[in-house]
Write an enzyme that holds these catalytic residues in place. Structure first.
Site, PDB file in Angstrom:
ATOM      1  N   ASP A 142     -17.249   7.223  -1.382  1.00  0.00           N
ATOM      2  CA  ASP A 142     -15.781   7.159  -0.570  1.00  0.00           C
ATOM      3  C   ASP A 142     -15.624   8.702  -0.078  1.00  0.00           C
ATOM      4  OD1 ASP A 142     -13.481   6.471   0.007  1.00  0.00           O
ATOM      5  OD2 ASP A 142     -12.428   6.628  -2.041  1.00  0.00           O
ATOM      6  N   ARG A 167       0.778  -1.033   0.126  1.00  0.00           N
ATOM      7  CA  ARG A 167       0.007  -0.087   0.079  1.00  0.00           C
ATOM      8  C   ARG A 167       1.089   1.158  -0.054  1.00  0.00           C
ATOM      9  NH1 ARG A 167      -5.279   1.602   3.731  1.00  0.00           N
ATOM     10  NH2 ARG A 167      -6.248  -0.017   1.775  1.00  0.00           N
ATOM     11  N   HIS A 209      -7.432   0.654  -6.365  1.00  0.00           N
ATOM     12  CA  HIS A 209      -7.573  -0.133  -5.237  1.00  0.00           C
ATOM     13  C   HIS A 209      -8.253  -1.530  -5.582  1.00  0.00           C
ATOM     14  CE1 HIS A 209      -7.672  -1.350  -1.008  1.00  0.00           C
ATOM     15  NE2 HIS A 209      -8.399  -0.329  -0.630  1.00  0.00           N
ATOM     16  N   ARG A 223     -13.562  -8.678   1.639  1.00  0.00           N
ATOM     17  CA  ARG A 223     -12.262  -8.381   1.351  1.00  0.00           C
ATOM     18  C   ARG A 223     -11.387  -9.660   1.535  1.00  0.00           C
ATOM     19  NH1 ARG A 223      -9.999  -3.034   1.524  1.00  0.00           N
ATOM     20  NH2 ARG A 223      -8.173  -4.201   0.783  1.00  0.00           N
ATOM     21  N   GLN A 257     -10.039  -3.916  -3.301  1.00  0.00           N
ATOM     22  CA  GLN A 257     -11.277  -3.353  -2.796  1.00  0.00           C
ATOM     23  C   GLN A 257     -12.593  -3.596  -3.853  1.00  0.00           C
ATOM     24  OE1 GLN A 257     -12.242  -1.775   0.220  1.00  0.00           O
ATOM     25  NE2 GLN A 257     -14.449  -2.372  -0.517  1.00  0.00           N
ATOM     26  N   CYS A 289     -16.458   1.774   0.581  1.00  0.00           N
ATOM     27  CA  CYS A 289     -15.109   1.042   0.855  1.00  0.00           C
ATOM     28  C   CYS A 289     -14.768   1.205   2.215  1.00  0.00           C
ATOM     29  CB  CYS A 289     -14.067   1.453  -0.015  1.00  0.00           C
ATOM     30  SG  CYS A 289     -13.619   3.334  -0.014  1.00  0.00           S
TER      31      CYS A 289
HETATM   32  N1  NVA Z   1      -9.878   6.987  -1.389  1.00  0.00           N
HETATM   33  C1  NVA Z   1      -9.478   6.306  -0.162  1.00  0.00           C
HETATM   34  C2  NVA Z   1      -9.721   4.821  -0.110  1.00  0.00           C
HETATM   35  C3  NVA Z   1      -9.559   4.446   1.379  1.00  0.00           C
HETATM   36  C4  NVA Z   1      -9.869   2.895   1.235  1.00  0.00           C
HETATM   37  C5  NVA Z   1      -7.911   6.712   0.029  1.00  0.00           C
HETATM   38  O1  NVA Z   1      -7.252   6.452  -0.782  1.00  0.00           O
HETATM   39  O2  NVA Z   1      -7.661   7.135   1.539  1.00  0.00           O
HETATM   40  N1   CP Z   2     -11.145   0.176   2.375  1.00  0.00           N
HETATM   41  C1   CP Z   2     -10.006  -0.338   2.777  1.00  0.00           C
HETATM   42  O1   CP Z   2      -8.946  -0.506   2.017  1.00  0.00           O
HETATM   43  O2   CP Z   2      -9.945  -0.101   4.281  1.00  0.00           O
HETATM   44  P1   CP Z   2      -8.422   0.129   4.985  1.00  0.00           P
HETATM   45  O3   CP Z   2      -7.825   1.407   4.626  1.00  0.00           O
HETATM   46  O4   CP Z   2      -8.918   0.012   6.458  1.00  0.00           O
HETATM   47  O5   CP Z   2      -7.477  -0.885   4.668  1.00  0.00           O
END
Ligand code: NVA
Ligand code: CP
Length: 305
Positions: free
Chosen positions: A223, A106, A133, A291, A136, A263
């Site tokens: 989101d 990540r 992502h 997930r 997800q 998400c």
């Molecule tokens: N768009 C959000 C998704 C989190 C799962 C982010 O990147 O923080």
């Molecule tokens: N939706 C998602 O990826 O959650 P986290 O940021 O908690 O991993």
């Protein structure tokens, strides 16, 4: 039988058949888990999990998933790795490939994920970048098919920022045959190349006109307005996204039985009201559960060998 694949870097690398094969395996693994059937097919294998951003769902579901498959997972915070002190990704990739059997990462730039795959020799899974992502969206598609029975004739409308979630939803939904509508401000549109691809390969529209985009939707998705790494823009984004909220008025123009997905984490009162969130909690938390099952399917596909 769909073609095998080595990595999950972004959904545009996969065919519709490959996506469906992941979803089919995910359904099977979910069923088997519920019936006490376990397959330790990754016994002796280790997944490294590199996190340059926070996580609840991704971290826990990958770690538990590896354990349920008989393997183990190693949490690697970039704060503690030499990456955090500037060791190049191409060196890190070559070193970690000699210890691990797969890496979930990540991070911010999609290029880092692509470089890990290019310079390393083991499967790489994208656990979220600013661009995509994919894990997800696999869980999202699984949840939609579970609840609706098939993807045929369905429209998903995403309301909000056109970044990682919108980009991956566009690709995933179009590849399985759904129509996609994106309601977002003009300055926050998804990746232009992906929008062009979607318009050429499916039923796709993007506009700031929220009711027009949400009309006849079967799935509404939203989101946060400020993603991880954009905390400094929170106030500017609050102003830009005012009105881009999933609330009862927006739900009233959608199709009967319209699902709501998120998400998570959610900011109630911003992109979604508490009322809509609670009314659709079953769907949203099943989505979060999925997930685990969807990622186990990905792990089996890329790491079983
Ligand atoms: N768009 C959000 C998704 C989190 C799962 C982010 O990147 O923080
Ligand atoms: N939706 C998602 O990826 O959650 P986290 O940021 O908690 O991993």
């Amino acid at each position: 039988m769909s073609e095998p694949f080595k990595h999950l870097l972004k959904l545009s690398d996969l065919s519709g058949e490959q996506i469906l094969s992941i979803l089919n395996l995910a359904d099977q693994l979910k069923y088997e888990r519920a019936h006490g059937i376990d397959h330790p097919v990754l016994a002796g294998k280790t997944l490294g999990m590199i996190f340059q951003k926070s996580s609840t769902r991704t971290r826990v579901s990958f770690e538990v998933g590896m354990s349920q498959l008989g393997g183990s997972a190693l949490f690697l915070s970039s704060r503690d790795l030499q990456i955090g002190r500037g060791e190049p990704i191409q060196d890190t990739a070559r070193v970690l490939s000699r210890y691990l059997d797969g890496i979930m990462i990540r991070t911010f730039a999609q290029q880092e994920v692509e470089d890990l795959a290019k310079y390393g020799s083991i499967p790489i899974i994208n656990g979220l970048t600013d661009y995509a992502h994919p894990c997800q969206v696999l869980a999202d598609l699984m949840t939609i098919r579970e609840r609706k029975g098939s993807f045929k004739g369905l429209t998903l409308c995403f309301v909000g920022d056109g970044n990682n979630m919108a980009n991956s939803l566009i690709v995933g939904c179009i590849k399985v045959g759904m129509a996609v509508r994106i309601a977002c401000p003009a300055d926050y549109q998804p990746d232009p190349a992906l929008m062009k691809w979607a318009a050429e390969n499916g039923d796709f529209q993007c506009s700031p006109d929220i009711p027009a985009m949400a009309q006849n939707a079967d799935v509404i998705y939203t989101d946060v307005w400020a993603s991880m790494g954009q905390e400094g823009e929170a106030e500017k984004r609050k102003a830009a996204f005012t009105g881009y909220q999933v609330n009862d008025a927006l739900m009233s123009v959608t199709n009967k039985g319209c699902m709501v997905l998120h998400c998570l984490p959610a900011h109630r009162g911003e992109e979604i009201t508490n009322e809509v969130m609670e009314a659709h909690a079953d769907e949203i938390f099943e989505e979060a559960e999925n997930r685990l099952h969807a990622q186990k399917a990905v792990l089996v596909k890329v790491m079983k060998g």
